[in-house]
Motif scaffolding. Sequence first.
Motif, PDB file in Angstrom:
ATOM      1  N   ASP A   1       0.843  -1.194   0.000  1.00  0.00           N
ATOM      2  CA  ASP A   1       0.000   0.000   0.000  1.00  0.00           C
ATOM      3  C   ASP A   1       0.880   1.246   0.000  1.00  0.00           C
ATOM      4  N   TRP A   2       0.497   2.187  -0.837  1.00  0.00           N
ATOM      5  CA  TRP A   2       1.240   3.457  -0.920  1.00  0.00           C
ATOM      6  C   TRP A   2       1.139   4.220   0.398  1.00  0.00           C
ATOM      7  N   PHE A   3       0.010   4.088   1.071  1.00  0.00           N
ATOM      8  CA  PHE A   3      -0.257   4.834   2.297  1.00  0.00           C
ATOM      9  C   PHE A   3       0.859   4.671   3.334  1.00  0.00           C
ATOM     10  N   ALA A   4       1.238   3.438   3.606  1.00  0.00           N
ATOM     11  CA  ALA A   4       2.243   3.195   4.651  1.00  0.00           C
ATOM     12  C   ALA A   4       3.661   3.086   4.099  1.00  0.00           C
ATOM     13  N   THR A   5       3.814   2.675   2.846  1.00  0.00           N
ATOM     14  CA  THR A   5       5.160   2.381   2.339  1.00  0.00           C
ATOM     15  C   THR A   5       5.667   3.386   1.306  1.00  0.00           C
ATOM     16  N   ARG A   6       4.737   4.147   0.720  1.00  0.00           N
ATOM     17  CA  ARG A   6       5.065   5.063  -0.395  1.00  0.00           C
ATOM     18  C   ARG A   6       5.615   4.299  -1.600  1.00  0.00           C
ATOM     19  N   LYS A   7       5.367   2.987  -1.626  1.00  0.00           N
ATOM     20  CA  LYS A   7       5.859   2.182  -2.740  1.00  0.00           C
ATOM     21  C   LYS A   7       4.840   2.068  -3.870  1.00  0.00           C
ATOM     22  N   VAL A   8       5.343   1.931  -5.073  1.00  0.00           N
ATOM     23  CA  VAL A   8       4.526   1.592  -6.234  1.00  0.00           C
ATOM     24  C   VAL A   8       5.147   0.372  -6.892  1.00  0.00           C
TER      25      VAL A   8
ATOM     26  N   VAL B   1       8.995  -0.458  -5.510  1.00  0.00           N
ATOM     27  CA  VAL B   1       9.959   0.503  -4.967  1.00  0.00           C
ATOM     28  C   VAL B   1       9.257   1.769  -4.496  1.00  0.00           C
ATOM     29  N   PRO B   2       9.866   2.484  -3.540  1.00  0.00           N
ATOM     30  CA  PRO B   2       9.331   3.805  -3.194  1.00  0.00           C
ATOM     31  C   PRO B   2       9.288   4.662  -4.460  1.00  0.00           C
ATOM     32  N   TRP B   3       8.236   5.431  -4.627  1.00  0.00           N
ATOM     33  CA  TRP B   3       8.015   6.108  -5.906  1.00  0.00           C
ATOM     34  C   TRP B   3       9.166   7.024  -6.298  1.00  0.00           C
ATOM     35  N   ARG B   4       9.886   7.574  -5.310  1.00  0.00           N
ATOM     36  CA  ARG B   4      10.987   8.489  -5.626  1.00  0.00           C
ATOM     37  C   ARG B   4      12.147   7.779  -6.325  1.00  0.00           C
ATOM     38  N   GLN B   5      12.154   6.449  -6.242  1.00  0.00           N
ATOM     39  CA  GLN B   5      13.235   5.695  -6.891  1.00  0.00           C
ATOM     40  C   GLN B   5      12.885   5.285  -8.322  1.00  0.00           C
ATOM     41  N   LEU B   6      11.753   5.680  -8.796  1.00  0.00           N
ATOM     42  CA  LEU B   6      11.324   5.247 -10.126  1.00  0.00           C
ATOM     43  C   LEU B   6      12.263   5.718 -11.232  1.00  0.00           C
ATOM     44  N   THR B   7      12.865   6.869 -11.089  1.00  0.00           N
ATOM     45  CA  THR B   7      13.774   7.378 -12.106  1.00  0.00           C
ATOM     46  C   THR B   7      14.968   6.459 -12.259  1.00  0.00           C
ATOM     47  N   MET B   8      15.515   6.044 -11.107  1.00  0.00           N
ATOM     48  CA  MET B   8      16.667   5.146 -11.116  1.00  0.00           C
ATOM     49  C   MET B   8      16.328   3.850 -11.819  1.00  0.00           C
ATOM     50  N   LEU B   9      15.122   3.388 -11.533  1.00  0.00           N
ATOM     51  CA  LEU B   9      14.665   2.140 -12.143  1.00  0.00           C
ATOM     52  C   LEU B   9      14.620   2.284 -13.653  1.00  0.00           C
ATOM     53  N   GLU B  10      14.101   3.444 -14.105  1.00  0.00           N
ATOM     54  CA  GLU B  10      13.995   3.716 -15.531  1.00  0.00           C
ATOM     55  C   GLU B  10      15.370   3.696 -16.201  1.00  0.00           C
TER      56      GLU B  10
END
Length: 239
Positions: free
Chosen positions: A207-214, A227-236
């Motif tokens: 859940d995004w609510f507690a983990t901020r993950k997507v 992953v936490p959404w802020r890490q999505l760029t790195m993933l890309e």
Amino acid sequence: MILVTDAHVSLANRNHEEFFEMLDHLATLSEDVVFLGDIFDLWIGLPGYQDGIHARFLAWCREQKAVRMVGLVEGNHEFFVAERHGGNFSWCEKAERQVAEGRVLCVHGDLINRHDLNYLRFRKVSKSAIVKTLVRFLPGGRWLVQRLKKDLKKTNKAFRISLPRDEVDRFAAERLVGDVERIFVGHFHQEYSVSPRPGTALHILPDWFATRKVAHYDPRRGSLTCVPWRQLTMLESGT
Ligand SMILES: [Mn+2]
């Protein structure tokens, strides 16, 4: 594609600014986006019951569906969104949707546990046309909404604490058939995966609510990363 579930965004939860910050970020990526439900802590898609945060979300979806797939499956905290606001999305469903040429099934998950009869009954009533009419036309509508909030808290508590593994496994075995090779589920606020057959899997997403993950899922490679959404760029850039 990026999957976002159970953000439970509300002014009271003070998570709306970060949520919209994430949406701005998602707009810079090339991925499709699927919202798996309970994006808002409460969203009644009827005139007079919506907040600015709902309108802001709808505006983002309306704009982004021109450049990517933007889908929403209603959660149990969302009412009349599909029927009243479906046009703002590439697709918007009350219960489930198959994407990626039918190989991926997206469900919120609140209908999986057949033993949760109290909840299933509550869902039927609260989403019914009668309640919709009451909320719209009676002066008691507001009161009914307060009551709804309380009931949501109650009905959710019991089955959130423990994951009904048998029921989830049964659902996976029943629904991972034909073209469907992946099922994504939200609702339970804990990660869990099961693979009834080789090459198939059901994943309950964080859940995004507690983990901020997507979740990032690549249908071509069959790879899933949460992953936490802020890490999505790195993933890309890493792929
Ligand atoms: Mn839910």
